[in-house]
Design an enzyme around this catalytic site. Structure first.
Site, mmCIF file in Angstrom:
data_model
loop_
_atom_site.group_PDB
_atom_site.id
_atom_site.type_symbol
_atom_site.label_atom_id
_atom_site.label_comp_id
_atom_site.label_asym_id
_atom_site.label_seq_id
_atom_site.Cartn_x
_atom_site.Cartn_y
_atom_site.Cartn_z
ATOM 1 N N ALA A 185 4.536 -2.525 1.698
ATOM 2 C CA ALA A 185 4.083 -2.393 0.309
ATOM 3 C C ALA A 185 3.200 -3.572 -0.088
ATOM 4 C CB ALA A 185 5.299 -2.297 -0.621
ATOM 5 N N PRO A 202 -0.094 -0.998 -8.808
ATOM 6 C CA PRO A 202 -0.864 -0.150 -9.722
ATOM 7 C C PRO A 202 -2.143 -0.844 -10.198
ATOM 8 C CG PRO A 202 1.463 -0.082 -10.279
ATOM 9 C CD PRO A 202 1.330 -1.100 -9.188
ATOM 10 N N SER A 213 -7.762 -3.212 -3.526
ATOM 11 C CA SER A 213 -8.753 -3.935 -2.712
ATOM 12 C C SER A 213 -8.580 -5.444 -2.864
ATOM 13 C CB SER A 213 -10.168 -3.550 -3.139
ATOM 14 O OG SER A 213 -10.352 -2.160 -3.069
ATOM 15 N N GLN A 256 -5.535 -4.055 13.385
ATOM 16 C CA GLN A 256 -4.861 -2.956 14.108
ATOM 17 C C GLN A 256 -4.714 -1.732 13.216
ATOM 18 O OE1 GLN A 256 -1.609 -3.424 16.943
ATOM 19 N NE2 GLN A 256 -0.367 -2.042 15.711
ATOM 20 N N GLU A 257 -4.377 -1.963 11.941
ATOM 21 C CA GLU A 257 -4.259 -0.831 11.015
ATOM 22 C C GLU A 257 -5.600 -0.094 10.946
ATOM 23 O OE1 GLU A 257 -2.849 -1.836 7.076
ATOM 24 O OE2 GLU A 257 -3.379 0.135 6.282
ATOM 25 N N GLY A 296 -15.136 31.284 4.085
ATOM 26 C CA GLY A 296 -14.023 31.196 3.134
ATOM 27 C C GLY A 296 -12.692 30.869 3.794
ATOM 28 N N GLY A 313 -6.184 1.428 3.935
ATOM 29 C CA GLY A 313 -6.452 0.394 4.949
ATOM 30 C C GLY A 313 -7.667 -0.438 4.575
ATOM 31 N N THR A 336 -11.135 0.123 1.644
ATOM 32 C CA THR A 336 -12.156 1.155 1.422
ATOM 33 C C THR A 336 -13.412 0.883 2.259
ATOM 34 O OG1 THR A 336 -13.184 -0.067 -0.390
ATOM 35 C CG2 THR A 336 -11.389 1.445 -0.980
HETATM 36 C C1 LIG Z 1 -2.538 8.259 0.804
HETATM 37 C C2 LIG Z 1 -2.524 6.780 0.638
HETATM 38 C C3 LIG Z 1 -1.593 6.029 1.369
HETATM 39 C C4 LIG Z 1 -1.553 4.637 1.201
HETATM 40 N N1 LIG Z 1 -0.577 3.915 1.865
HETATM 41 C C5 LIG Z 1 -0.418 2.594 1.551
HETATM 42 C C6 LIG Z 1 0.695 1.860 2.094
HETATM 43 O O1 LIG Z 1 1.497 2.371 2.878
HETATM 44 N N2 LIG Z 1 0.851 0.572 1.706
HETATM 45 C C7 LIG Z 1 0.003 -0.047 0.840
HETATM 46 O O2 LIG Z 1 0.200 -1.205 0.519
HETATM 47 N N3 LIG Z 1 -1.073 0.627 0.312
HETATM 48 C C8 LIG Z 1 -1.286 1.928 0.645
HETATM 49 N N4 LIG Z 1 -2.346 2.627 0.111
HETATM 50 C C9 LIG Z 1 -3.243 1.935 -0.822
HETATM 51 C C10 LIG Z 1 -4.653 1.743 -0.291
HETATM 52 O O3 LIG Z 1 -4.714 0.781 0.731
HETATM 53 C C11 LIG Z 1 -5.527 1.409 -1.513
HETATM 54 O O4 LIG Z 1 -5.617 2.595 -2.278
HETATM 55 C C12 LIG Z 1 -6.905 0.916 -1.137
HETATM 56 O O5 LIG Z 1 -6.825 -0.353 -0.524
HETATM 57 C C13 LIG Z 1 -7.847 0.828 -2.349
HETATM 58 O O6 LIG Z 1 -7.231 0.148 -3.393
HETATM 59 P P1 LIG Z 1 -7.229 0.827 -4.877
HETATM 60 O O7 LIG Z 1 -6.701 2.204 -4.717
HETATM 61 O O8 LIG Z 1 -6.517 -0.093 -5.783
HETATM 62 O O9 LIG Z 1 -8.755 0.923 -5.268
HETATM 63 P P2 LIG Z 1 -9.600 -0.182 -6.050
HETATM 64 O O10 LIG Z 1 -9.423 -1.498 -5.381
HETATM 65 O O11 LIG Z 1 -9.296 -0.081 -7.493
HETATM 66 O O12 LIG Z 1 -11.076 0.325 -5.785
HETATM 67 C C14 LIG Z 1 -11.796 1.231 -6.661
HETATM 68 C C15 LIG Z 1 -13.232 1.317 -6.166
HETATM 69 O O13 LIG Z 1 -13.834 0.010 -6.273
HETATM 70 C C16 LIG Z 1 -14.439 -0.307 -5.037
HETATM 71 N N5 LIG Z 1 -14.410 -1.748 -4.790
HETATM 72 C C17 LIG Z 1 -13.339 -2.570 -4.788
HETATM 73 N N6 LIG Z 1 -13.704 -3.826 -4.479
HETATM 74 C C18 LIG Z 1 -15.046 -3.782 -4.257
HETATM 75 C C19 LIG Z 1 -16.016 -4.766 -3.898
HETATM 76 N N7 LIG Z 1 -15.654 -6.040 -3.671
HETATM 77 N N8 LIG Z 1 -17.303 -4.369 -3.759
HETATM 78 C C20 LIG Z 1 -17.656 -3.095 -3.992
HETATM 79 N N9 LIG Z 1 -16.791 -2.123 -4.337
HETATM 80 C C21 LIG Z 1 -15.498 -2.462 -4.467
HETATM 81 C C22 LIG Z 1 -13.588 0.400 -3.994
HETATM 82 O O14 LIG Z 1 -14.275 0.521 -2.769
HETATM 83 C C23 LIG Z 1 -13.348 1.725 -4.685
HETATM 84 O O15 LIG Z 1 -14.457 2.558 -4.498
HETATM 85 C C24 LIG Z 1 -2.454 3.998 0.308
HETATM 86 C C25 LIG Z 1 -3.396 4.764 -0.393
HETATM 87 C C26 LIG Z 1 -3.429 6.128 -0.245
HETATM 88 C C27 LIG Z 1 -4.433 6.915 -1.049
#
Ligand SMILES: Cc1cc2nc3c(=O)[nH]c(=O)nc-3n(C[C@H](O)[C@H](O)[C@H](O)COP(=O)(O)OP(=O)(O)OC[C@H]3O[C@@H](n4cnc5c(N)ncnc54)[C@H](O)[C@@H]3O)c2cc1C
Length: 385
Positions: free
Chosen positions: A125, A129, A133, A247-248, A346, A369, A371
């Site tokens: 984790a 919320p 990133s 690795q992830e 379809g 992992g 974006t």
């Molecule tokens: C199905 C699923 C499983 C997951 N499993 C795990 C898990 O097991 N453990 C865990 O800890 N997390 C997990 N995650 C979380 C995942 O790693 C995050 O959703 C991801 O890192 C993006 O963070 P965020 O959702 O807060 O997006 P945000 O950080 O809010 O990003 C929103 C947008 O802003 C962009 N952005 C952010 N920073 C920059 C920048 N510096 N420059 C330009 N653009 C930027 C992003 O690319 C994105 O387009 C999971 C997510 C999903 C959807």
């Protein structure tokens, strides 16, 4: 081209996994989709098969292998069959390296045998919320008690894969506030027992794809975590994450490549069976050209993935290498899978066709992992930009 990345042991393992998927997963996969997760006892079966112990040293009940390629084989075979092993990929591909690298001898003896058997499923984790990133912005806190025996954990996490069924979760928490010089300092890893008072699993999140993996919100209210359950040194978690995220990301690159390869196979079969205007869809030049383009893209993805797998097994995969492999494969897989779905007409939009699942499942590979934008930042930084 002949693939040289896997040896005889990997290929023998592939046969075992392929047969296991056909017998134990494909017949019940629709039920898992409906339930929104793989059943807990399935993980015990994976434990019995030895899947969780491949990279665990023999003294803790594992097979003592050091190659991540076995993990890649599982990913490829799941994609080939259009299924998944629920949220358990996180258990081995993401969580295990933290236990192997940072656990003390006492912790390894306590945690690794049940990890291998599937009695102790794990999740990690990081995301909250308010921050994904920008992990240094996390707000969850762990305050050491006055007598120094335990941490008191407070906060919330979201999007945690395997979070519903996990028995222990590696939680990243602030044990010290960020300093102006280094926002990344002060984060610590705690291996939290999910039965602890104050630990709560919130909603199981309803996702676009990956329907059989349990993704959850977690919350912590004054959860007491014994100091014996801290993983590694206090305040060092950010550097641990930095060492393990490659690795992830490699694992995600393998999955994107494998999903694209599977999509091409499904589409190639489908267009030969489906007739329109009195002839097969395969007979149109457009179909041949589209699938030839897709196969060429998949070959390129395979080359990238195989090179990265070799580099990783040799201990040479850099964070920028992993970011580049993830960026390329996930972005191209999206295009390939979309084209393969189009060739299904379809039917490609219907859940019962595996191509529709691949389309939905692959979308997240550009998000989790890290974006694609974060991957671009890492690659650009490695170029001195
Ligand atoms: C199905 C699923 C499983 C997951 N499993 C795990 C898990 O097991 N453990 C865990 O800890 N997390 C997990 N995650 C979380 C995942 O790693 C995050 O959703 C991801 O890192 C993006 O963070 P965020 O959702 O807060 O997006 P945000 O950080 O809010 O990003 C929103 C947008 O802003 C962009 N952005 C952010 N920073 C920059 C920048 N510096 N420059 C330009 N653009 C930027 C992003 O690319 C994105 O387009 C999971 C997510 C999903 C959807």
């Amino acid at each position: 081209m002949r693939r040289t990345v896997f040896n005889e042991d990997h290929e023998a393992f592939r046969e075992t996994i392929r047969a296991f998927i056909a017998a134990e997963v494909v017949p019940v996969y629709d039920e898992w989709m409906q339930a929104g997760q793989a059943p807990r006892d399935f993980y015990k079966k994976l434990g019995e098969l030895g899947v969780f112990g491949i990279e665990v040293p023999e003294e803790y009940g594992g097979a003592g292998e050091t190659s991540f390629k076995f993990n890649a084989v599982i990913t490829e075979e799941c994609a080939r069959a259009g299924v998944s092993f629920g949220g358990s990929g996180v258990h081995t591909a993401l969580c295990l390296p933290y236990f192997l690298k940072y656990a003390t001898e006492e912790q390894k003896q306590r945690w690794l045998p049940p990890f291998v058997s599937g009695d102790m499923m794990t999740a990690i984790a990081m995301t909250e919320p308010g921050t994904g990133s920008d992990l240094a912005g996390m707000k969850t806190t762990a305050k050491l008690s006055a007598d120094g025996t335990h941490y008191v954990l407070n906060g919330a996490k979201t999007f945690i894969t395997g979070g519903v069924l996990a028995d222990r979760v590696i939680v990243c928490a602030r044990t010290a506030p960020p300093s102006p010089e280094d926002r990344r300092a002060g984060i610590t890893l705690l291996v939290v027992d999910t039965t602890s008072p104050g630990y709560a699993v919130g909603r199981k999140l309803d996702k676009l794809g990956l329907k059989t993996s349990d993704t959850a919100e977690l919350s912590f209210t004054d959860v007491e975590v014994p100091v014996e359950d801290r993983l590694g040194e206090e305040g060092k978690a950010f550097s641990y994450l930095g060492q393990n995220l490659p690795q992830e990301r490699l694992g995600i690159a393998v999955s994107a490549y494998a999903q694209a390869a599977a999509a091409v196979r499904f589409a190639t079969e489908y267009v030969q069976e489906r007739e329109v205007f009195g002839k097969s869809v395969a007979s149109f030049q457009n179909t041949k050209f589209v699938l030839a383009d897709c196969k060429t893209e998949v070959d390129a993805m395979q080359a990238v993935v195989d090179r990265a797998l070799d580099a990783h097994d040799a201990g040479e995969l850099t964070p920028a290498d992993a970011a580049s492999a993830k960026l390329f494969t996930t972005e191209r897989a999206a295009v390939v899978i979309d084209k393969c779905l189009q060739l299904h007409g379809g039917y490609g939009y219907m859940q019962e066709y595996p191509i529709s699942r691949l389309y939905a499942d692959t979308r997240v590979t550009r998000i989790y992992g890290g974006t694609s934008e974060v991957m671009r930042s890492i690659v650009a930084k490695s170029m001195g930009l």
